[in-house]
Design a protein around this motif. Structure first.
Motif, mmCIF file in Angstrom:
data_model
loop_
_atom_site.group_PDB
_atom_site.id
_atom_site.type_symbol
_atom_site.label_atom_id
_atom_site.label_comp_id
_atom_site.label_asym_id
_atom_site.label_seq_id
_atom_site.Cartn_x
_atom_site.Cartn_y
_atom_site.Cartn_z
ATOM 1 N N MET A 1 7.734 -17.767 -1.290
ATOM 2 C CA MET A 1 7.597 -16.519 -2.018
ATOM 3 C C MET A 1 6.168 -16.020 -1.864
ATOM 4 O O MET A 1 5.220 -16.790 -1.936
ATOM 5 N N ARG A 2 6.060 -14.714 -1.678
ATOM 6 C CA ARG A 2 4.758 -14.100 -1.481
ATOM 7 C C ARG A 2 4.464 -13.085 -2.577
ATOM 8 O O ARG A 2 5.367 -12.436 -3.089
ATOM 9 N N ILE A 3 3.186 -12.969 -2.873
ATOM 10 C CA ILE A 3 2.677 -11.929 -3.758
ATOM 11 C C ILE A 3 1.529 -11.278 -2.989
ATOM 12 O O ILE A 3 0.614 -11.978 -2.544
ATOM 13 N N LEU A 4 1.592 -9.964 -2.826
ATOM 14 C CA LEU A 4 0.545 -9.245 -2.108
ATOM 15 C C LEU A 4 -0.323 -8.486 -3.095
ATOM 16 O O LEU A 4 0.192 -7.837 -4.004
ATOM 17 N N ASP A 5 -1.634 -8.554 -2.903
ATOM 18 C CA ASP A 5 -2.484 -7.741 -3.762
ATOM 19 C C ASP A 5 -2.361 -6.280 -3.338
ATOM 20 O O ASP A 5 -1.795 -5.958 -2.288
ATOM 21 N N SER A 6 -2.861 -5.392 -4.153
ATOM 22 C CA SER A 6 -2.631 -3.957 -3.937
ATOM 23 C C SER A 6 -3.186 -3.457 -2.611
ATOM 24 O O SER A 6 -2.553 -2.631 -1.949
ATOM 25 N N ASN A 7 -4.343 -3.950 -2.200
ATOM 26 C CA ASN A 7 -4.918 -3.465 -0.942
ATOM 27 C C ASN A 7 -4.021 -3.780 0.243
ATOM 28 O O ASN A 7 -3.913 -2.983 1.173
ATOM 29 N N LEU A 8 -3.366 -4.928 0.229
ATOM 30 C CA LEU A 8 -2.497 -5.277 1.351
ATOM 31 C C LEU A 8 -1.300 -4.337 1.430
ATOM 32 O O LEU A 8 -0.864 -3.965 2.521
ATOM 33 N N TRP A 9 -0.760 -3.946 0.274
ATOM 34 C CA TRP A 9 0.325 -2.964 0.282
ATOM 35 C C TRP A 9 -0.165 -1.653 0.892
ATOM 36 O O TRP A 9 0.522 -1.038 1.703
ATOM 37 N N VAL A 10 -1.356 -1.210 0.493
ATOM 38 C CA VAL A 10 -1.908 0.036 1.031
ATOM 39 C C VAL A 10 -2.130 -0.097 2.534
ATOM 40 O O VAL A 10 -1.773 0.795 3.304
ATOM 41 N N PHE A 11 -2.686 -1.223 2.961
ATOM 42 C CA PHE A 11 -2.904 -1.431 4.400
ATOM 43 C C PHE A 11 -1.578 -1.393 5.157
ATOM 44 O O PHE A 11 -1.499 -0.833 6.246
ATOM 45 N N ALA A 12 -0.530 -1.998 4.584
ATOM 46 C CA ALA A 12 0.782 -2.012 5.237
ATOM 47 C C ALA A 12 1.327 -0.593 5.368
ATOM 48 O O ALA A 12 1.864 -0.225 6.419
ATOM 49 N N PHE A 13 1.174 0.211 4.322
ATOM 50 C CA PHE A 13 1.768 1.547 4.310
ATOM 51 C C PHE A 13 0.873 2.625 4.904
ATOM 52 O O PHE A 13 1.269 3.785 4.978
ATOM 53 N N THR A 14 -0.319 2.229 5.335
ATOM 54 C CA THR A 14 -1.161 3.157 6.093
ATOM 55 C C THR A 14 -1.276 2.696 7.540
ATOM 56 O O THR A 14 -1.973 3.328 8.336
ATOM 57 N N GLY A 15 -0.618 1.594 7.866
ATOM 58 C CA GLY A 15 -0.609 1.102 9.240
ATOM 59 C C GLY A 15 -1.948 0.595 9.719
ATOM 60 O O GLY A 15 -2.279 0.724 10.894
ATOM 61 N N ALA A 21 1.494 -5.497 7.199
ATOM 62 C CA ALA A 21 2.748 -4.856 7.618
ATOM 63 C C ALA A 21 3.810 -5.896 7.933
ATOM 64 O O ALA A 21 4.981 -5.724 7.574
ATOM 65 N N ASN A 22 3.410 -7.004 8.558
ATOM 66 C CA ASN A 22 4.367 -8.075 8.866
ATOM 67 C C ASN A 22 4.951 -8.690 7.603
ATOM 68 O O ASN A 22 6.135 -9.032 7.568
ATOM 69 N N PHE A 23 4.132 -8.860 6.565
ATOM 70 C CA PHE A 23 4.643 -9.404 5.297
ATOM 71 C C PHE A 23 5.768 -8.521 4.763
ATOM 72 O O PHE A 23 6.812 -9.011 4.341
ATOM 73 N N SER A 162 2.524 -0.023 13.129
ATOM 74 C CA SER A 162 3.575 0.829 12.580
ATOM 75 C C SER A 162 3.734 0.570 11.088
ATOM 76 O O SER A 162 3.630 -0.574 10.627
ATOM 77 N N VAL A 163 4.021 1.612 10.342
ATOM 78 C CA VAL A 163 4.275 1.493 8.920
ATOM 79 C C VAL A 163 5.695 0.932 8.748
ATOM 80 O O VAL A 163 6.614 1.377 9.440
ATOM 81 N N PRO A 164 5.894 -0.059 7.885
ATOM 82 C CA PRO A 164 7.231 -0.638 7.699
ATOM 83 C C PRO A 164 8.265 0.402 7.276
ATOM 84 O O PRO A 164 7.987 1.270 6.464
ATOM 85 N N GLU A 165 9.440 0.295 7.863
ATOM 86 C CA GLU A 165 10.553 1.201 7.568
ATOM 87 C C GLU A 165 11.762 0.381 7.196
ATOM 88 O O GLU A 165 11.910 -0.757 7.625
ATOM 89 N N LEU A 166 12.669 0.987 6.444
ATOM 90 C CA LEU A 166 13.933 0.344 6.106
ATOM 91 C C LEU A 166 14.818 0.265 7.323
ATOM 92 O O LEU A 166 14.825 1.074 8.175
#
Length: 166
Positions: A1-15, A21-23, A162-166
């Motif tokens: 199980m993973r928990i991402l801090d807020s910056n990692l979410w922003v980095f994932a969604f800004t590419g 993004a891999n997480f 790439s920004v993660p997509e469904l």
């Protein structure tokens, strides 16, 4: 199980960070689970608003994309209700005495204490907290009787992905 801090979410969604993004992509494909609570979600939304990586409408688009993906992905565990998300007060939570005390005891910032508390809630699932905060990542929970919780540092990256997509 993973928990991402807020910056990692922003980095994932800004590419801007391949690992972040891999997480998220791993959770979309259900290779792993990511858990987040109202604190993390609201911290992510606040981080999008202050990010210099986004301009104007890009900010609201990224926020919307993040929320849609979180709601639609079965392996992203939402440990909160919609009402909690809307009523949540980040500043109030950061000022809570238990977060300040936990921060002092563990030598971390009080703003990081809620993330560690979320990890403790999933203790039996051996969560790993991923953060780009080197000082927070230096914490060794096992030294405080929490050997099932790990923290891992994820450095910033300027590599476009790439920004993660469904």
């Amino acid at each position: 199980m993973r928990i991402l801090d807020s910056n990692l979410w922003v980095f994932a969604f800004t590419g801007t960070n391949r690992r972040a993004a891999n997480f998220v992509e791993d959770a979309i494909s259900c290779e792993t689970e990511i858990v987040l609570d109202a604190y993390v979600v609201n911290e992510v939304l606040e981080a999008f608003e202050r990010s210099t990586l986004l301009q104007g409408p890009e900010t609201s688009e990224a926020m919307s994309h993040f929320l849609k993906l979180v709601r639609a992905t079965s392996c992203i565990i939402q440990d909160f209700s919609e009402a909690e998300r809307y009523e949540y007060d980040l500043e109030l939570e950061r000022q809570q005495e238990y977060n300040k005390l936990l921060g002092q005891i563990l030598d971390i910032q009080a703003k990081d204490a809620p993330i560690l508390l979320l990890a403790s809630k999933y203790y039996n699932e051996s969560p790993t907290v991923y953060t780009n905060d080197k000082d927070f990542a230096d914490l060794t929970p096992g030294e405080y009787g929490l050997p099932n919780i790990e923290l891992e540092y994820v450095p910033d990256s300027d590599e476009e992905v790439s920004v993660p997509e469904l």
